[in-house]
Design an enzyme around this catalytic site. Structure first.
Site, PDB file in Angstrom:
ATOM      1  N   SER A 118     -30.490  20.978 -27.319  1.00  0.00           N
ATOM      2  CA  SER A 118     -30.611  22.381 -26.937  1.00  0.00           C
ATOM      3  C   SER A 118     -29.945  23.277 -27.981  1.00  0.00           C
ATOM      4  O   SER A 118     -30.311  23.240 -29.148  1.00  0.00           O
ATOM      5  CB  SER A 118     -30.045  22.594 -25.532  1.00  0.00           C
ATOM      6  OG  SER A 118     -30.436  23.837 -25.004  1.00  0.00           O
ATOM      7  N   GLU A 163     -41.047  22.045 -20.968  1.00  0.00           N
ATOM      8  CA  GLU A 163     -39.941  22.968 -21.229  1.00  0.00           C
ATOM      9  C   GLU A 163     -40.434  24.242 -21.892  1.00  0.00           C
ATOM     10  O   GLU A 163     -41.331  24.224 -22.730  1.00  0.00           O
ATOM     11  CB  GLU A 163     -38.847  22.302 -22.047  1.00  0.00           C
ATOM     12  CG  GLU A 163     -39.212  21.816 -23.426  1.00  0.00           C
ATOM     13  CD  GLU A 163     -37.969  21.268 -24.124  1.00  0.00           C
ATOM     14  OE1 GLU A 163     -37.029  22.062 -24.357  1.00  0.00           O
ATOM     15  OE2 GLU A 163     -37.936  20.061 -24.424  1.00  0.00           O
ATOM     16  N   HIS A 190     -36.424  19.854 -20.113  1.00  0.00           N
ATOM     17  CA  HIS A 190     -35.440  20.172 -21.138  1.00  0.00           C
ATOM     18  C   HIS A 190     -34.269  19.186 -21.137  1.00  0.00           C
ATOM     19  O   HIS A 190     -33.592  18.998 -20.130  1.00  0.00           O
ATOM     20  CB  HIS A 190     -34.927  21.596 -20.906  1.00  0.00           C
ATOM     21  CG  HIS A 190     -34.002  22.101 -21.949  1.00  0.00           C
ATOM     22  ND1 HIS A 190     -34.386  22.299 -23.261  1.00  0.00           N
ATOM     23  CD2 HIS A 190     -32.688  22.458 -21.893  1.00  0.00           C
ATOM     24  CE1 HIS A 190     -33.367  22.763 -23.963  1.00  0.00           C
ATOM     25  NE2 HIS A 190     -32.331  22.865 -23.157  1.00  0.00           N
TER      26      HIS A 190
END
Length: 262
Positions: free
Chosen positions: A108, A202, A231
């Site tokens: 991320s 995502e 995600h």
């Protein structure tokens, strides 16, 4: 950006705390294999080596190597570019230890930070990491991609509102297009071999694919999109077979490029 807390029983390597260039880090040692600098996710606002300990210890085990999980400064107390500065300081210290190749991995925001670190090293004329392993990387602070609408009902972790909230805490809007904040808009010349793993559900998907397409022009990217995944599904490896498979693939990628790195 989602942080999953796993009990201590889900990992078997005890971390050691040390500093890299003055930045705190956790060290997981599982053998003489590859060395990795890991940058955790959390939107540059939350998260820590502790929140990702079950993932970084697992990666060290798979590599039979060493993983340093960086406790870089977080916004809003330490906004952009503090995280990039910390990653650079840690990289400089770690790459000087033993003269061995070092890979960089992250999920991320940590994946975006890994790319920003690589761009910052290139700007200095310094050698890039041996390779990058990026899990659902956040490569643009902007939230204009079509996938924010198209996949909104399928992504259980991130929404446009969530991403925008973290982005504003990390950097003012007028800086969201800067390459070290949003690597999607930076120069990828000289990037090392890069593995990108993304979930087909995502909202970051379009930005991730656009970034991978730019890397593909240099022939350095392997993009894997898992259609049913969300995600950073990697965080669920103790319970999710797809997460265990993704981490194993990432470890093999790192091992391969560790062997071939000069």
């Amino acid at each position: 950006m989602f942080i999953l807390h796993i009990s201590r029983g889900d990992f078997s390597i005890s971390p050691l705390t040390r500093a890299l260039g003055g930045v705190p880090a956790e060290r997981f040692h599982a053998g003489p294999g590859p060395c990795v600098l890991y940058l955790h996710g959390g939107g540059y606002v939350i998260g820590s080596p502790h929140s990702h300990r079950h993932l970084t210890s697992r990666l060290a085990q798979l590599l039979e190597g060493e993983v340093f999980s960086l406790d870089y400064r977080l916004a809003p107390e330490a906004p952009y570019p503090a995280a990039v500065e910390d990653a650079l300081a840690a990289w400089t210290a770690l790459s000087a230890m033993g003269g061995r190749p070092v890979a960089v991995a992250g999920d991320s925001a940590g994946g975006g930070l890994a790319c920003a670190l690589t761009m910052a090293l290139a700007a200095r004329g310094e050698t890039p990491p041996a390779c990058l392993a990026l899990f659902s990387p956040w490569v643009s602070l902007k939230t204009s991609a079509d996938s924010y609408d198209r996949l909104a009902a399928l992504d259980p972790m991130i929404s446009r509102a969530t991403a925008g909230f973290f982005a504003r805490l990390y950097a003012p809007g007028e800086r969201h297009g800067e390459p070290l904040a949003s690597p999607l808009y930076g120069d990828v010349t000289g990037f090392p071999p890069t593995l990108i793993q993304a979930g087909g559900r995502e909202v970051f998907l379009d930005d991730i694919q656009a970034f991978a397409a730019r890397l593909q022009q240099n022939g350095v990217v392997e993009l894997s999109v898992q259609p049913e995944m969300f995600h950073v599904w990697h965080l669920y490896w103790p319970r999710l077979a797809e997460a265990r498979a993704a981490l194993a693939d990432a470890a093999r990628f790192i091992e391969r490029h560790h062997r071939t790195s000069p």
